[in-house]
Design a protein around this motif. Structure first.
Motif, short mmCIF file in Angstrom:
data_model
loop_
_atom_site.label_atom_id
_atom_site.label_comp_id
_atom_site.label_asym_id
_atom_site.label_seq_id
_atom_site.Cartn_x
_atom_site.Cartn_y
_atom_site.Cartn_z
N GLY A 69 0.87 -1.16 -0.12
CA GLY A 69 -0.12 0.01 0.16
C GLY A 69 0.97 1.46 -0.05
O GLY A 69 0.29 2.81 -0.86
N TYR A 70 2.23 1.11 1.05
CA TYR A 70 2.54 2.55 0.19
C TYR A 70 3.56 2.51 -0.48
O TYR A 70 3.93 3.77 -0.74
CB TYR A 70 3.69 1.99 1.97
N ILE A 112 14.05 5.00 5.30
CA ILE A 112 12.87 5.72 5.72
C ILE A 112 11.89 3.86 5.52
O ILE A 112 11.33 4.29 6.48
CB ILE A 112 12.17 6.17 4.12
N GLU A 113 12.47 3.33 5.07
CA GLU A 113 11.91 2.05 4.94
C GLU A 113 11.78 1.68 6.10
O GLU A 113 10.84 0.98 6.64
CB GLU A 113 11.87 1.18 3.34
N LEU A 171 5.02 8.71 11.45
CA LEU A 171 4.64 7.46 10.84
C LEU A 171 4.08 8.37 9.43
O LEU A 171 4.69 7.92 8.29
CB LEU A 171 3.71 6.63 11.49
N GLU A 172 3.34 9.71 9.17
CA GLU A 172 2.71 9.86 8.06
C GLU A 172 3.48 11.21 7.88
O GLU A 172 4.10 10.64 6.69
CB GLU A 172 1.11 10.64 9.08
N GLU A 173 4.44 11.52 7.93
CA GLU A 173 4.73 12.04 8.02
C GLU A 173 6.66 11.36 6.92
O GLU A 173 6.91 12.09 5.64
CB GLU A 173 5.85 13.45 8.84
N LEU A 174 6.92 10.44 8.13
CA LEU A 174 7.72 9.30 6.86
C LEU A 174 7.49 8.97 5.30
O LEU A 174 7.87 8.30 4.59
CB LEU A 174 8.04 8.02 8.10
N LYS A 175 5.54 8.53 5.09
CA LYS A 175 5.48 8.10 4.65
C LYS A 175 4.99 9.47 3.04
O LYS A 175 5.43 8.74 1.75
CB LYS A 175 3.88 7.69 4.73
N TYR A 197 10.90 8.26 -3.54
CA TYR A 197 10.50 7.37 -4.68
C TYR A 197 10.39 8.71 -5.94
O TYR A 197 10.26 8.21 -7.16
CB TYR A 197 9.45 6.33 -4.53
N THR A 198 9.31 9.85 -6.19
CA THR A 198 9.05 10.33 -7.55
C THR A 198 11.17 11.02 -8.11
O THR A 198 10.62 10.61 -8.99
CB THR A 198 8.76 11.32 -7.01
#
Length: 625
Positions: free
Chosen positions: A134-135, A576-577, A606-610, A617-618
């Protein structure tokens, strides 16, 4: 096994379209489905995809996870590009929103029992979300959209504002994101440029599921399939290997069958002669009767010429032109008021076989029109002596739609006897009533055959061709390949047919906004020299007139810098992962759950890390483009 079709029969209005079709599709199969136009390829795909009924036989499905891309899919929606792509992941995106809400609930809950239940639910959903990757939803969407040529589009643009070709590409994007166990594709390479084709080939090469597809792109089939199924006269036969291997097997098979057919025909003739001579004689009537029965029992081999019923094509000419054939200097290419290329320099020597490639809309056809005197004249265009050109035009504007096919040939003055015109057309399979059809009523393939007829009669020593393989079936493309390969004159052509570009040209001329880059080789050579540095290639002329490519110190330094950035980004992604994994375990633990302020802080982290992971990735995708 994903599915098995047994003895399928399909008829339309009493006519048999498919008969005794047997096909097994295993989990990792890569199957190319080919055959002449109208043989039933799309019909079979529709049947296997469950969108069309069949008259007899059975299909056993061992998987219901099948994705089907039709040739002209209907994609009518008010949604935006990104909304359509996200709809593939609706379940996971709903879970992601639920996880966010659970974080909020957990941070405000004081009841330990309720907190325990919420933590368990969060942990369960979190595990499922991670297991379904999902991430990486955003990364997957961006990867596919960029790869399929949507990098310059606003993802908030409504789908119904896209062109027909763009909608087809977007439908394929959506299907790829779904990752079905069986991917059924009908002409997936339509509307794709070289860059997008290369990306799709690489993507399908690593695709985890099975693939069944119809394609006329032989190069694409070579890169993506491991077996070929051919439909001929309603029957299906499977061959192991890619398209080139299939073509070789088929060629050898037909050579063998031709020899066997001729041998059997001689045997039949000999038997028949004996029967005719000895049937009436009393002394030999018995042996004649015996041979007559043997003749009746004989399983007659079908004439391979029926199977080989394809065009006959060659390009003769009567005299050579001068060696210095064409010189173009300071040519400006424009489309209306839009400037395409500021300055074009180009030269052709006798015997050159040059293929012009380049981005869609860069001006390839415009260039051909300019050098043939059919476009805007500017700059210097100088042809050599003893020139005789034969031009295959893409748009058909040189044909008179009101003429019959026969009249179109006769009006050229290239033949004066109707029988000669009909014989020339027959070699391209335009026979019988076909010659009395109006040109405007012809199919794309028939118009192509008419234009080839006119080219042959012209007897040009220079062939100029604009997308000559469009509308041709595979067997006709093979014949054209050989005819152009055997042609002793000069060729200047534009084509997106990479298989043709590998077999015929001795030079590839890439047209860019800065003019031409010339590569002394076929398409694969051009790809090898260009693929990793499309903007860094420059041209240097040595005394031997060989093209040498070099990069400046600045270019090499830039490449090193990018590689370092990629390595650094990969390390950051891994960090980060790891941090996300650790934080997720902490949030699920009993210690954190009892500390409401700390839990809220951890959810926020957690939201900031995602978000940061998606950004990295971009960046990684952009650096690798």
């Amino acid at each position: 096994m994903l599915l098995e079709a047994r003895n399928l029969l399909k008829t339309y209005s009493g006519e048999i379209i498919l008969s005794e079709i047997n096909l097994k599709i295993e989990n990792s199969d890569r199957i190319g489905l080919i055959g002449i136009n109208g043989c039933g390829k799309t019909t079979l795909l529709n049947i296997l995809a469950g969108e069309l009924s069949y008259d007899e036989g059975e299909i056993n499905y061992h998987s219901k996870n099948i994705g089907y891309l039709k040739q002209n899919p209907v994609f009518d929606t008010d949604k935006t590009i990104i909304q359509e792509m996200q709809s593939v992941f609706k379940e996971l995106l709903d879970i992601e929103n639920e996880l966010k809400e659970l974080c909020k609930e957990i941070s405000f809950t004081t009841d330990e029992n309720e907190l325990f239940l919420l933590n368990n639910k969060y942990s369960r959903l979190q595990t499922y979300f991670e297991a379904k990757d999902g991430y990486n939803i955003g990364v997957k969407i961006n990867t596919v959209l960029n790869g399929m040529g949507f990098s310059d589009k606003d993802y908030n643009m409504q789908v119904n504002k896209l062109s027909g070709g763009e909608k087809t590409r977007l439908a394929l994007c959506k299907l790829l994101l779904k990752e079905p166990e069986l991917l059924i594709l009908d002409e997936p390479t339509n509307h794709l440029d070289f860059k997008t084709l290369k990306w799709l080939e690489d993507y399908l090469a690593s695709y985890k599921g099975a693939i069944l597809m119809v394609s006329h792109d032989r190069y694409f089939l070579d890169k993506t399939v491991t077996s070929v199924c051919e439909i001929y006269k309603g029957k299906l036969k499977r061959y192991q290997g890619n398209y080139t291997q299939f073509a070789e097997i088929k060629k050898n098979m037909l050579t063998f069958l031709t020899k066997e057919y001729e041998k059997q025909q001689n045997e039949i003739q000999s038997l028949q002669e004996y029967i005719d001579k000895n049937r009436a004689r009393a002394s030999t009537a018995k042996s004649a009767k015996s041979r007559e029965k043997a003749l009746e029992r004989l399983e007659v081999i079908e004439n391979p010429k029926e199977y080989l019923k394809t065009i006959s094509l060659s390009f003769p000419f009567d005299f050579d032109p001068s060696f210095e054939l064409l010189e173009v200097e300071d040519l400006r290419l424009t489309a209306g008021e839009n400037l395409l290329v500021e300055k074009v320099d180009f030269s052709v020597k006798r015997g050159d076989k040059i293929a012009i490639v380049g981005a869609n809309g860069i001006g390839k056809t415009t260039f051909l029109k300019a050098i043939t005197g059919r476009g805007t004249q500017n700059g210097k265009i100088k042809w050599g002596r003893n020139l005789k050109t034969a031009y295959f035009e893409q748009e058909n504007t040189l044909l008179d739609d009101n003429n019959t096919v026969l009249r179109e040939v006769m009006d050229t003055g290239l033949v004066t006897v109707e029988a000669d015109a009909r014989n020339a057309l027959a070699r391209l399979l335009l026979t019988g009533e076909d010659v009395f059809k109006r040109v405007g009523m012809l199919s794309g393939g028939e118009k192509a055959k008419l234009k080839f007829t006119l080219m042959v009669l012209k007897r040009g020593n220079v062939l100029i061709l604009d997308e000559p393989t469009n509308h041709l079936d595979l067997s006709s493309k093979e014949i054209l390949d050989e005819a152009l390969k055997e042609f002793k004159g000069t060729i200047i052509m534009v084509s997106h047919d990479r298989y043709l570009l590998n077999k015929v040209p001795t030079k590839i001329a890439e047209l860019t906004k800065d003019g031409f880059n010339i590569y002394d080789g076929n398409y694969d050579y051009y790809l090898e020299k260009r693929v990793d540095k499309p903007k860094e290639v420059t041209l240097k002329q040595e005394p031997e007139e060989k093209n040498v490519y070099y990069r400046s110190k600045k270019d090499r330094a830039n490449e090193v810098r990018i590689k370092k950035m990629i390595a650094k980004t990969e390390d950051e992604i891994a960090e980060i992962e790891d941090a996300i994994e650790i934080l997720t375990k902490e949030i699920s633990s009993g210690e954190i759950a009892s500390d409401y302020e700390l839990l809220t802080q951890k959810c926020s982290e957690l939201e900031e890390l995602k978000a940061k992971l998606n950004e990295k990735y971009t960046l990684w995708e952009e650096l690798n483009m």
